[in-house]
Write an enzyme that holds these catalytic residues in place. Structure first.
Site, PDB file in Angstrom:
ATOM      1  N   LYS A   1       0.826  -1.212   0.000  1.00 20.36           N
ATOM      2  CA  LYS A   1       0.000   0.000   0.000  1.00 20.36           C
ATOM      3  C   LYS A   1       0.858   1.259   0.000  1.00 20.36           C
ATOM      4  CE  LYS A   1      -4.287  -2.124   1.262  1.00 20.36           C
ATOM      5  NZ  LYS A   1      -5.324  -2.473   2.234  1.00 20.36           N
TER       6      LYS A   1
ATOM      7  N   ARG B   1      -3.158 -10.490   4.759  1.00 21.30           N
ATOM      8  CA  ARG B   1      -3.552 -10.445   3.338  1.00 21.30           C
ATOM      9  C   ARG B   1      -2.425  -9.809   2.531  1.00 21.30           C
ATOM     10  NH1 ARG B   1      -5.737  -7.020  -0.429  1.00 21.30           N
ATOM     11  NH2 ARG B   1      -7.298  -7.927  -1.820  1.00 21.30           N
TER      12      ARG B   1
HETATM   13  N1  HH2 Z   1      -7.322  -4.189   0.785  1.00 25.70           N
HETATM   14  C1  HH2 Z   1      -7.626  -4.187  -0.529  1.00 25.70           C
HETATM   15  C2  HH2 Z   1      -8.636  -5.007  -1.006  1.00 25.70           C
HETATM   16  N2  HH2 Z   1      -9.329  -5.820  -0.190  1.00 25.70           N
HETATM   17  N3  HH2 Z   1      -9.732  -6.661   1.961  1.00 25.70           N
HETATM   18  C3  HH2 Z   1      -9.463  -6.670   3.267  1.00 25.70           C
HETATM   19  N4  HH2 Z   1     -10.140  -7.489   4.089  1.00 25.70           N
HETATM   20  N5  HH2 Z   1      -8.485  -5.867   3.809  1.00 25.70           N
HETATM   21  C4  HH2 Z   1      -7.762  -5.018   3.039  1.00 25.70           C
HETATM   22  O1  HH2 Z   1      -6.909  -4.278   3.581  1.00 25.70           O
HETATM   23  C5  HH2 Z   1      -8.017  -4.991   1.627  1.00 25.70           C
HETATM   24  C6  HH2 Z   1      -9.044  -5.838   1.123  1.00 25.70           C
HETATM   25  C7  HH2 Z   1      -6.877  -3.319  -1.460  1.00 25.70           C
HETATM   26  O2  HH2 Z   1      -7.418  -3.534  -2.693  1.00 25.70           O
HETATM   27  P1  HH2 Z   1      -6.847  -3.143  -4.078  1.00 25.70           P
HETATM   28  O3  HH2 Z   1      -6.379  -1.757  -3.954  1.00 25.70           O
HETATM   29  O4  HH2 Z   1      -7.849  -3.446  -5.102  1.00 25.70           O
HETATM   30  O5  HH2 Z   1      -5.571  -3.992  -4.311  1.00 25.70           O
HETATM   31  P2  HH2 Z   1      -5.253  -5.494  -4.036  1.00 25.70           P
HETATM   32  O6  HH2 Z   1      -6.508  -6.287  -4.159  1.00 25.70           O
HETATM   33  O7  HH2 Z   1      -4.228  -5.818  -5.088  1.00 25.70           O
HETATM   34  O8  HH2 Z   1      -4.706  -5.509  -2.658  1.00 25.70           O
END
Ligand code: HH2
Length: 271
Positions: free
Chosen positions: A207, A242
């Site tokens: 992030k 995650r």
């Molecule tokens: N962060 C992202 C997506 N889903 N789910 C949970 N439970 N916690 C998180 O911190 C979280 C999440 C970030 O999503 P995105 O920016 O689409 O990227 P990526 O899916 O590659 O992490």
């Protein structure tokens, strides 16, 4: 303690192989992540990155269902990263047993019922605002107590909707409507969320706040920051990590767990 490997199913603008190639590639990636130590695979067809545009339901279904079906006997728990009830329902039919809903059941009125009737696990995440606007000047009086109160309220709502409490996981939603300082405070005070009595999921992987905090904008900074924050989250009581880079994070967490004298699934050699 479990690593949740991220499997994004998004169109590949460099390949003309279309839908089949996209699904095949995601399935192969999921298999690799399990081999690297992921016990959960989080399959997502819609980015929730700040500024990301929503994806239509039919398109999200088209992306994720073949991938879940292809991963159904890979030996990991399958999670669907969606806030749409129809996508969650199809995903549960295709082999998912966990619904990772970044809106914590606020995005779709039918979601709680789909989770309850499907007997699925659900991850409830804190988010301030909507993905396309959430990073515009987020403010809190007290980020820790506000996130805790929100998660407590969503947990109670899930239970009143017929979802068994034992099926709920909680997530502070790192990067979702938060400044770097808010993210660091939540990670430092993860114990306040752990105290709610449910397993805590943490998602810091790659992030952008990591780059801001590290002061170095290189891919290594994202990986190093991901490892640092996950190791500290382990120490603060997180249960699910995650991440995109499963192999290095699994190694770091195994060593960190051994150092803490905490159990870690899988072989640990100390002799
Ligand atoms: N962060 C992202 C997506 N889903 N789910 C949970 N439970 N916690 C998180 O911190 C979280 C999440 C970030 O999503 P995105 O920016 O689409 O990227 P990526 O899916 O590659 O992490």
């Amino acid at each position: 303690m479990k690593i949740m490997g991220i499997v994004n199913v998004t169109p590949d603008s460099f390949s003309d192989g279309g839908q089949f190639v996209e699904a095949e590639r995601a399935i192969a990636h999921g298999v690799d992540l399990v081999a690297a130590g992921a016990a959960i695979l989080d399959v997502g067809g819609e980015s929730t990155r700040p500024g990301a545009e929503p994806v239509a339901e039919a398109e999200e279904l088209r992306r994720v269902v073949p991938v879940l079906e292809g991963l159904s006997d890979v030996g990991a728990t399958l999670s669907i990263d969606t806030s749409k009830a129809a996508v969650a329902r199809a995903a549960l039919q295709a082999g998912a047993t966990l619904v990772n809903d970044v809106t914590a059941l606020r995005g779709d009125d039918a979601m709680a019922e789909v989770v309850a009737s499907g007997g699925a696990d659900v991850c409830l995440m804190h988010m301030r605002g909507e993905p396309h606007t959430m990073q515009r000047d987020p403010r809190y009086e007290d980020v820790v107590s506000e996130v805790v109160a929100f998660l407590e309220e969503r947990l109670a709502l899930a239970v009143s909707a017929g979802i068994a409490e034992e099926r709920v996981l909680l997530d502070p939603g790192i990067g979702f409507g938060k400044t770097p300082e808010h993210n660091l405070t939540l990670l430092r005070r993860l114990d306040a969320i752990v105290a709610l009595g449910r397993p805590v999921v943490v998602g810091t992987s790659r992030k952008s706040f990591l780059v801001r905090v590290a002061g170095v904008d290189r891919d290594e900074a994202r990986l190093a920051g991901t490892i640092a924050t996950n190791v500290l989250a382990l120490q603060r009581g997180a249960s699910v990590f995650r991440v995109h880079d499963v192999a290095p994070v699994a190694t770091a967490l195994r060593v960190a767990a051994a150092t803490l004298g905490a159990p870690w699934p899988g072989p640990t050699t100390t002799s």
